[in-house]
Every structure is written in C-alpha cells, then in structure tokens.
Design an enzyme around this catalytic site. Structure first.
Site, PDB file in Angstrom:
ATOM      1  N   ILE A  12       0.845  -1.204   0.000  1.00  0.00           N
ATOM      2  CA  ILE A  12       0.000   0.000   0.000  1.00  0.00           C
ATOM      3  C   ILE A  12       0.880   1.254   0.000  1.00  0.00           C
ATOM      4  CG2 ILE A  12      -1.835   1.280   1.188  1.00  0.00           C
ATOM      5  CD1 ILE A  12      -2.794  -1.337   2.433  1.00  0.00           C
ATOM      6  N   ASP A  32      11.578   2.603   5.595  1.00  0.00           N
ATOM      7  CA  ASP A  32      11.136   1.209   5.487  1.00  0.00           C
ATOM      8  C   ASP A  32      12.299   0.311   5.906  1.00  0.00           C
ATOM      9  OD1 ASP A  32       8.602  -0.006   3.509  1.00  0.00           O
ATOM     10  OD2 ASP A  32      10.105  -1.385   4.305  1.00  0.00           O
ATOM     11  N   TYR A 150      -2.728  -9.054  16.374  1.00  0.00           N
ATOM     12  CA  TYR A 150      -2.702  -8.010  15.333  1.00  0.00           C
ATOM     13  C   TYR A 150      -3.859  -7.032  15.534  1.00  0.00           C
ATOM     14  CZ  TYR A 150      -2.399  -5.923  10.686  1.00  0.00           C
ATOM     15  OH  TYR A 150      -2.286  -5.031   9.636  1.00  0.00           O
TER      16      TYR A 150
END
Ligand code: UDP
Length: 324
Positions: A12, A32, A150
């Site tokens: 994304i 990242d 999660y």
C-alpha cells in the site's frame, strides 16, 4: 516541503508514494526496513523528489529526526497480516505498538505535524453483523490465541492516536483498511487474490479455505491511497476513525470462480480445512463489509466496488511478468 511515508516500500505504501508524487509537489521520504517491503516496489520512480531510508520505526531517534523534517506523515509501517504476527509475535507486537508510539510522539513534538495512521478491518475482530460501522462494538478472542494480537495492536494504535489528538492537539486521522488488493501485493503472506491468480495462471488448484462461504470486501489499492490522501488533507476528519473499503462483499467461492473465468484457466477449486491452512485455533471472521456512510459524509465518496477492475489489474501484472 516534504512528506514522510513509513512503510513506503510496502504494497500500500508504494502506491501511496506514487499518488503523492503525482498529485502534489512535495518531496517524499520513505522509511522502510524492507522486511516485507521491497525496493522493486519503488524502482519505477525515477525522480529526485523521492528519498528512501532503510530503517526501523522502532528506532526512536531516527523516527524523531525524520518526522521533524516532514510537513505531513503517513504511518503505514507495520508487521503485516495475521500470519506474520502468529509466526513472530514479539517482533510484530513491538513494531506495531512502539513504531506507532514513536511516530505520534515525534509528530506531536514537532509542531503537531498532520499524521495518518493505518489501521485495519481486523479491529472489528469476530464481531457481527456486517456492515461494520466505526462506532460498533468489537469482539476478540483470547490473548492465548496469538491470532488476535494483530487486531489488538491496531486497536491500541487507534487509542494512542486518539489520545494524542485529545491531549496534545495532534491533527491525526485513522483509516481502517478493508482487504486492500492490487498490483505489487504478493501471495507470500497468504493474501487470497495474488494467491488465486498465481494458482490459476500456473494451472494449479485454487485453494479455498473452509467451505468458501466466508465473504470479504475487496478494495483496489489505488482507491485506498487516494482516499488516504484526502483524509489527511480534510481537517474536519482529524481526530476521527474511518473505514476505508468498498462495500461489496464477495464470497471466497465466487472469487475463485471469477479468477478462473478471467484467466481462462483450466484450474479446479479445492477446499482446504481451516485447521490445515492455519493453526488449529485460528478463528476466521465469516463476513467482513464496511459501512462507508461516515467516509461519504466526510469526503463525498467511498472506494469503488469493482472486483473485476482489481482482478484484471492483478492478472495483467502477472501476465506481463510471464511475457517479460
Ligand atoms: N483464503 C483462501 N485461500 C487462500 C488464502 C486465503 O480461501 O489461499 C481465504 C481466507 O481464509 C479468508 C479470505 O480468503 O477467508 C481472505 O484472506 P486474506 O488472507 O486475503 O485476508 P484476511 O481477510 O484473512 O485478512
């Protein structure tokens, strides 16, 4: 003027970087750690307006430095997917909790930098019935089932973000992504559409988990990132949570049939029991569908419900790869 995208080399995130470079004049800085993201997701971008930093969102001083130089922050870095958190629980929980805390703390400290926080439809847990609205109750399983880690971490991220808004005046907005799909998503983490397309193109059986009556609302990544951008640039939405998804549930059986039709494949469909596909104690939401009224009220639009658009793009990408 620059925008920081954490997780910008991810699926994304890299589409968001494309969108921001095309729609704004800002420089874009990507943070990242390339654990699930990939340099190849950004390789097509030949521009000096993009800078990529290889680093971890758990690195508090690095995050503070990058956020202080940014005019807006999109926080997408996370250990993605339930499978990852089941396999690496500690690392994933730390990334998803500490990373978000570091980003929000730094944004609040640097003159209240507008910040988008990526959440997930997982926060609805095993609630029912659909469609899910932002204010609905949530039902989760036990903490002894790591599968809920999660959802719990993403819900805690939302509480943190809303707390920074309430007490530190941080202009923050939260987007709950619903099954975002499209080119550059890999089947490596179990996501169903790239998995089915790769199976169909290889002539292998499509592995439908369970009886295949479970539904998901699939959303094209290009829609998701353009809504993400609009949410952060719409000040009325700050301090709020929004569903980001196309309200169009499809059963996994119908999805498998459509993938076979569109690829023209001879593949068959095979059903795999959940207990074989995941851990024994894995609990699956039967239905998942967003209520997008709130998004509509804020932006005057919601993602397009068009499964064929998504499937054609994913198939085209794979077919091009095969030809190339
Ligand atoms: N699924 C499937 N076969 C696969 C991968 C996934 O039937 O090879 C099912 C999965 O059990 C779920 C749905 O497809 O019901 C969507 O799975 P995905 O991992 O893409 O997203 P989730 O909604 O689970 O986050």
């Amino acid at each position: 003027m620059s925008i920081l995208v954490t997780g910008g080399a991810g699926f994304i995130g890299s589409h968001l970087v494309d969108h921001l470079l095309a729609e704004t004049d800002y420089r874009v800085v990507v943070l990242d750690d390339f654990s699930t993201g990939s340099a190849s997701n950004l390789a097509h971008l030949d521009t000096d307006r993009l800078e990529t930093i290889d680093g971890d969102v758990r690195d508090e001083s690095l995050v503070a430095k990058l956020v202080s130089g940014a005019d807006a922050v999109y926080h997408l870095a996370a250990a993605v997917g339930v499978k990852t958190i089941v396999e690496n629980p500690l690392d994933s929980m730390q990334t998803n909790l500490e990373g978000t805390k570091n980003v929000l703390e730094a944004a609040a400290a640097s003159d209240s930098t507008p910040t988008f926080v990526a959440s997930s439809s997982e926060v609805y847990g095993k609630s029912e019935p659909v469609p899910f609205a932002e204010g609905d109750d949530r039902v989760y399983g036990s903490t002894t089932s790591q599968r809920w880690g999660y959802a719990t971490a993403k819900a805690a991220d939302e509480f943190l973000a809303l707390g920074f808004h309430a007490e530190r005046d941080l202009p923050v907005v939260i987007g709950r992504y619903f099954n975002i799909v499209g080119p550059r998503q890999t089947g490596q983490y179990g996501m169903v559409i790239p998995t089915f397309v790769e199976q169909a193109l290889a002539g292998d059986d499509l592995t439908v988990y369970g009886d295949g009556t479970q539904t998901r609302s699939f959303t094209h990544v290009e829609d998701a990132v353009s809504i993400t951008h609009d949410l952060l640039t719409t000040p009325d939405g700050h301090g709020e949570v929004f569903n980001v998804g196309a309200p169009d549930p499809t059963s996994i059986n119908d999805l498998a049939k459509r993938v076979i039709e569109l690829t023209g494949s001879d593949s068959e469909i095979t059903h795999v029991p959940f207990a074989e596909a995941y851990d024994e104690d894995f609990e699956e939401p039967d239905e998942r569908e967003p209520d997008v009224s709130k998004l509509h009220d804020a932006l005057g639009r919601a993602p397009t419900a068009d499964l064929d658009w998504i499937l054609r793009d994913v198939i085209d990408e794979r077919t091009d790869e095969v030809i190339a």
